[in-house]
Write a protein that holds these residues in place. Structure first.
Motif, short mmCIF file in Angstrom:
data_model
loop_
_atom_site.label_atom_id
_atom_site.label_comp_id
_atom_site.label_asym_id
_atom_site.label_seq_id
_atom_site.Cartn_x
_atom_site.Cartn_y
_atom_site.Cartn_z
N MET A 187 -18.85 38.44 58.77
CA MET A 187 -19.69 38.09 59.91
C MET A 187 -20.96 37.36 59.50
SD MET A 187 -19.54 41.33 62.46
CE MET A 187 -20.56 42.28 61.35
N THR A 188 -21.15 37.13 58.23
CA THR A 188 -22.37 36.49 57.75
C THR A 188 -22.01 35.16 57.10
OG1 THR A 188 -23.29 38.68 57.31
CG2 THR A 188 -24.44 36.80 56.37
N SER A 189 -22.78 34.14 57.43
CA SER A 189 -22.51 32.81 56.90
C SER A 189 -23.81 32.06 56.67
CB SER A 189 -21.61 32.01 57.86
OG SER A 189 -22.26 31.83 59.11
N CYS A 190 -23.67 30.89 56.08
CA CYS A 190 -24.81 30.03 55.83
C CYS A 190 -24.48 28.63 56.37
CB CYS A 190 -25.13 29.97 54.34
SG CYS A 190 -26.40 28.78 53.89
N SER A 191 -25.28 28.14 57.30
CA SER A 191 -25.11 26.80 57.84
C SER A 191 -26.09 25.85 57.16
CB SER A 191 -25.36 26.77 59.36
OG SER A 191 -24.32 27.44 60.05
N VAL A 192 -25.59 24.71 56.73
CA VAL A 192 -26.43 23.70 56.07
C VAL A 192 -26.36 22.44 56.92
CG1 VAL A 192 -26.89 22.42 53.96
CG2 VAL A 192 -25.86 24.69 53.83
N LEU A 193 -27.52 21.89 57.26
CA LEU A 193 -27.59 20.65 57.99
C LEU A 193 -27.96 19.53 57.03
CD1 LEU A 193 -29.40 21.84 61.24
CD2 LEU A 193 -26.95 21.46 60.87
N LYS A 201 -28.76 13.98 51.94
CA LYS A 201 -29.86 14.88 51.60
C LYS A 201 -29.78 16.12 52.48
CE LYS A 201 -33.19 11.40 50.04
NZ LYS A 201 -34.57 10.86 50.21
N ARG A 202 -30.16 17.24 51.90
CA ARG A 202 -30.13 18.48 52.67
C ARG A 202 -31.40 18.61 53.51
NH1 ARG A 202 -30.79 24.23 50.11
NH2 ARG A 202 -32.81 23.96 51.11
N LEU A 203 -31.21 18.98 54.79
CA LEU A 203 -32.34 19.20 55.68
C LEU A 203 -32.72 20.67 55.76
CD1 LEU A 203 -31.66 16.86 58.75
CD2 LEU A 203 -33.43 16.62 57.01
N PHE A 204 -31.76 21.50 56.20
CA PHE A 204 -32.04 22.92 56.40
C PHE A 204 -30.86 23.76 55.95
CE2 PHE A 204 -34.55 20.85 59.76
CZ PHE A 204 -35.81 21.34 59.42
N LYS A 205 -31.19 24.98 55.58
CA LYS A 205 -30.18 25.98 55.21
C LYS A 205 -30.52 27.25 55.98
CE LYS A 205 -30.42 27.30 51.02
NZ LYS A 205 -30.28 27.23 49.57
N ILE A 206 -29.63 27.63 56.90
CA ILE A 206 -29.91 28.71 57.85
C ILE A 206 -28.92 29.84 57.65
CG2 ILE A 206 -30.26 29.28 60.27
CD1 ILE A 206 -32.13 27.12 59.23
N GLN A 207 -29.43 31.06 57.64
CA GLN A 207 -28.57 32.23 57.57
C GLN A 207 -28.07 32.59 58.96
OE1 GLN A 207 -30.40 36.02 57.13
NE2 GLN A 207 -28.72 36.92 55.97
N ASN A 208 -26.75 32.82 59.08
CA ASN A 208 -26.15 33.26 60.34
C ASN A 208 -25.60 34.67 60.16
OD1 ASN A 208 -26.35 30.51 61.37
ND2 ASN A 208 -24.59 30.05 60.07
N ILE A 209 -25.88 35.53 61.12
CA ILE A 209 -25.31 36.88 61.09
C ILE A 209 -24.59 37.13 62.41
CG2 ILE A 209 -27.08 37.72 59.53
CD1 ILE A 209 -28.39 39.15 61.83
N ASN A 210 -23.87 38.24 62.48
CA ASN A 210 -23.10 38.63 63.66
C ASN A 210 -22.08 37.56 64.06
OD1 ASN A 210 -24.41 41.04 63.80
ND2 ASN A 210 -25.70 40.52 65.55
N ALA A 211 -21.46 36.95 63.05
CA ALA A 211 -20.35 36.00 63.25
C ALA A 211 -20.76 34.75 64.02
CB ALA A 211 -19.18 36.68 63.97
N SER A 212 -22.05 34.45 64.06
CA SER A 212 -22.52 33.26 64.76
C SER A 212 -22.61 32.09 63.80
CB SER A 212 -23.89 33.51 65.40
OG SER A 212 -24.85 33.75 64.38
N THR A 213 -22.59 30.87 64.34
CA THR A 213 -22.75 29.66 63.52
C THR A 213 -23.57 28.66 64.30
OG1 THR A 213 -20.71 28.66 64.37
CG2 THR A 213 -20.53 29.98 62.35
N ILE A 214 -24.17 27.70 63.60
CA ILE A 214 -24.91 26.62 64.24
C ILE A 214 -23.93 25.65 64.90
CG2 ILE A 214 -26.25 24.54 63.74
CD1 ILE A 214 -27.91 26.12 61.84
N ARG A 215 -24.26 25.24 66.11
CA ARG A 215 -23.41 24.32 66.86
C ARG A 215 -24.29 23.36 67.67
NH1 ARG A 215 -18.15 26.72 67.14
NH2 ARG A 215 -18.18 28.84 66.37
N THR A 216 -23.72 22.24 68.06
CA THR A 216 -24.34 21.32 69.02
C THR A 216 -25.74 20.88 68.61
OG1 THR A 216 -23.18 22.64 70.68
CG2 THR A 216 -24.60 20.85 71.47
N VAL A 217 -25.83 20.08 67.59
CA VAL A 217 -27.12 19.62 67.08
C VAL A 217 -27.61 18.42 67.90
CG1 VAL A 217 -28.32 18.73 65.05
CG2 VAL A 217 -26.50 20.42 64.78
#
Length: 575
Positions: free
Chosen positions: A213-219, A237-253
């Motif tokens: 349920m834990t992931s890392c999203s990189v933009l 180039k890397r912009l951001f690195k975000i921790q996701n918990i509870n099975a969530s992920t970054i979407r719709t930028v």
């Protein structure tokens, strides 16, 4: 009627107040007195509020010059008349996007093509000018497109079908000069869609799972042209690195340029709600200041970070306790999975507190003159993290308390409109793998990006029926005066942004996935549907103007009209 005794103006006005607007206009043609009364401002103010059912606390639009013209604007300038149906797609049409100059638009479809259309033909119709199939790149379908700021490049996002039917996302950049493919960028998950940051660089996403349920999203920031001058020039180039918990992920930028706030299209402060809460709930839009992060780290460093924070043996901490009976075995597995998820969540929260960079206190308190240069990165996710090593912090969180299925920016980038299906009031998500039921009604929230709070009450007229684990994106669009959205009830909807009312329903034969206003003329609207069609809608005013321009010219005098009539009857074989 002018020759006899006339009724007092006050009595005529009282009579007109009891009539519908079309009867008032017809009566105004009877005589000069009635015409003058039929244009009375008090009369049209009353007709305006009663016909459109607007609360009287809502003032007239600040740009309106009279109540009569404002009534006419809402009645006559809404793109609600179907004038053309485009059938060149052979499967569900998922997304529409206009160019910034408004002379072209693109469409994406389950038939795995992206098509370009011309809106400025001499006969007033719309025609396809190019079609590109992405099937030979192993795409399953195209799902999103966006023109860059100077309309020279087109970003196309789709679903890439990998081995064993594993799907990921990919972004392609197409030149609009010769329709050549300039670059391809990976994008995971595929519903990040991607977006332009400026004329030459685009944003994509990547996802790395750390636990169940834990992931890392990189933009990532990507250069649109990958035929670089030198192999030593970085194109990513890397912009951001975000921790996701509870099975969530970054979407719709999405990217919002706040420099446009100084000249907003309209103000929504007459019915402002209290500031949006910032408590941890699922699917909240997040904002980042793109000028406050270090983007020079490489992907290998991110992979090393992922290995550092991976829990060792986390899911094996509580082995299943086998007992007799199939039900007890299943219950035991479910209990272990639930305990493992809770343990992983607590661990992820602890790691987040220990390894998240502190937020920049200057993000929301800029010095005078600096705010107009800010650029915000907006996206949806499922959980707010606690706020220095591994993860970037969030600048602001806005709680929608529901499942987000669409977002759109106003032309001035001042307001963010969010399609959301609400959760039950007061519900708390205890198990992220079992989300609560969501409403069939779609709420359209309005968020002021200058104050970072939700304004007004949410708009509601459209519906969705798919369950929580199957609901899909419903794209919306915003013009200077209107906001439109698709819906699963086979209709598109149009609202007035100032008066907060629904003005029109646009009929299709299946789900309406996307709508798009012309960037140069808000009286032209497109809608895309699962019925494989794109419908073109224009306002009644534009339709009348087009019909007037296509009619033959009127004869200048009676003799020429009689001559034309005589010629016509002779050709028909009549005396």
């Amino acid at each position: 009627m002018d020759e006899g005794p006339s009724l007092p103006d006050t009595l005529v006005l009282e009579i007109f107040l009891c009539l519908p607007h079309d009867a008032v206009l017809s009566a105004g043609l009877a005589c000069r007195q009635w015409l003058a009364v039929s244009r009375d401002e008090f009369l049209w103010r009353e007709l305006f509020y009663s016909y459109y059912r607007i609360p009287r606390a809502v003032p007239r639009h600040p740009a309106a010059v009279s109540w009569y013209r404002e009534f006419k604007r809402l009645f006559d300038c809404i793109p609600c008349v179907e004038v053309q149906t485009l059938r060149e797609h052979h499967d569900q049409v998922l997304h529409l996007a206009f160019s910034h100059h408004g002379h072209r638009f693109s469409s994406c479809s389950k038939d795995c093509t992206v098509k370009l259309w011309d809106t400025e033909r001499p006969d007033g119709t719309i025609a396809m000018v190019h079609s590109s199939s992405m099937r030979h790149f192993n795409w399953g379908y195209t799902q999103f497109s966006q023109f860059n700021a100077d309309d020279t490049l087109l970003l196309v996002s789709g679903v890439y079908m990998g081995p064993h039917n594993a799907s990921s996302g990919e972004i392609a950049v197409i030149s609009l000069e010769n329709y050549s493919l300039l670059s391809r960028v990976r994008n995971k998950p595929y519903d990040v869609f991607g977006c332009w940051l400026n004329e030459t660089h685009l944003i994509s996403g990547n996802l790395h799972w750390i636990g169940n349920m834990t992931s890392c999203s990189v933009l990532w920031l990507n250069k649109a042209f990958q035929d670089v001058e030198s192999e030593n020039v970085n194109v990513v180039k890397r912009l951001f690195k975000i921790q996701n918990i509870n099975a969530s992920t970054i979407r719709t930028v999405m990217v919002a340029h706040c420099r446009r706030h100084d000249s907003p299209d309209l103000l929504l402060d007459y019915e402002a709600q209290s500031q949006a809460r910032a408590q941890s709930q699922s699917h909240q839009p997040l904002l980042f200041d793109l000028g406050t992060t270090d983007s020079d780290e490489e992907e290998e460093e991110e992979e090393e970070c992922r290995r550092e924070v991976r829990p060792q043996g986390l899911l094996a901490a509580h082995p299943p306790h086998l007992t007799t009976g199939l039900e007890h075995v299943i219950q035991g597995w479910h209990s272990v999975e639930s305990e493992a998820r809770k343990l992983e969540t607590r661990w992820a929260q602890h790691m987040g507190r220990a390894h998240t960079k502190a937020p920049d206190p200057n993000v929301l308190s800029s010095a005078p003159g600096e705010e107009e240069d800010k650029t915000y990165l907006l996206f949806t996710t499922g959980e707010e993290r606690s706020a220095d090593e591994f993860f970037d912090s969030l600048d602001h969180v806005i709680d929608i308390h529901g499942h987000i299925i669409g977002m759109g920016l106003s032309p001035d980038h001042r307001y963010l409109y969010v399609n959301s299906r609400a959760w039950p009031a007061g519900c708390v998500i205890s198990d992220p793998m079992s989300p609560p039921p969501i409403a069939e009604e779609i709420d359209l929230h309005v968020i002021d990006l200058k104050t970072l709070r939700e304004e007004r009450r949410s708009l509601r007229a459209h519906r969705a029926f798919t369950p929580n684990d199957e609901c899909f994106f419903i794209f919306l669009d915003v013009s200077r005066d209107f906001v439109a959205s698709g819906a699963e009830d086979k209709h598109g909807y149009i609202w007035d942004r100032h008066y907060n009312i629904c003005l029109a329903k646009l009929q299709h034969d299946d789900v309406v996935n996307s709508v798009a206003f012309s960037s140069s003329d808000q009286e032209l609207l497109l809608s895309a549907s699962d019925d494989s069609t794109i419908k073109v809608w224009r306002s009644p005013r534009m339709v009348r103007m087009a019909q007037t321009n296509t009619r033959p010219p009127r004869p200048r005098n009676l003799l020429s009209w009689l001559g034309r009539t005589k010629s016509t009857t002779s050709n028909n074989g009549k005396p």
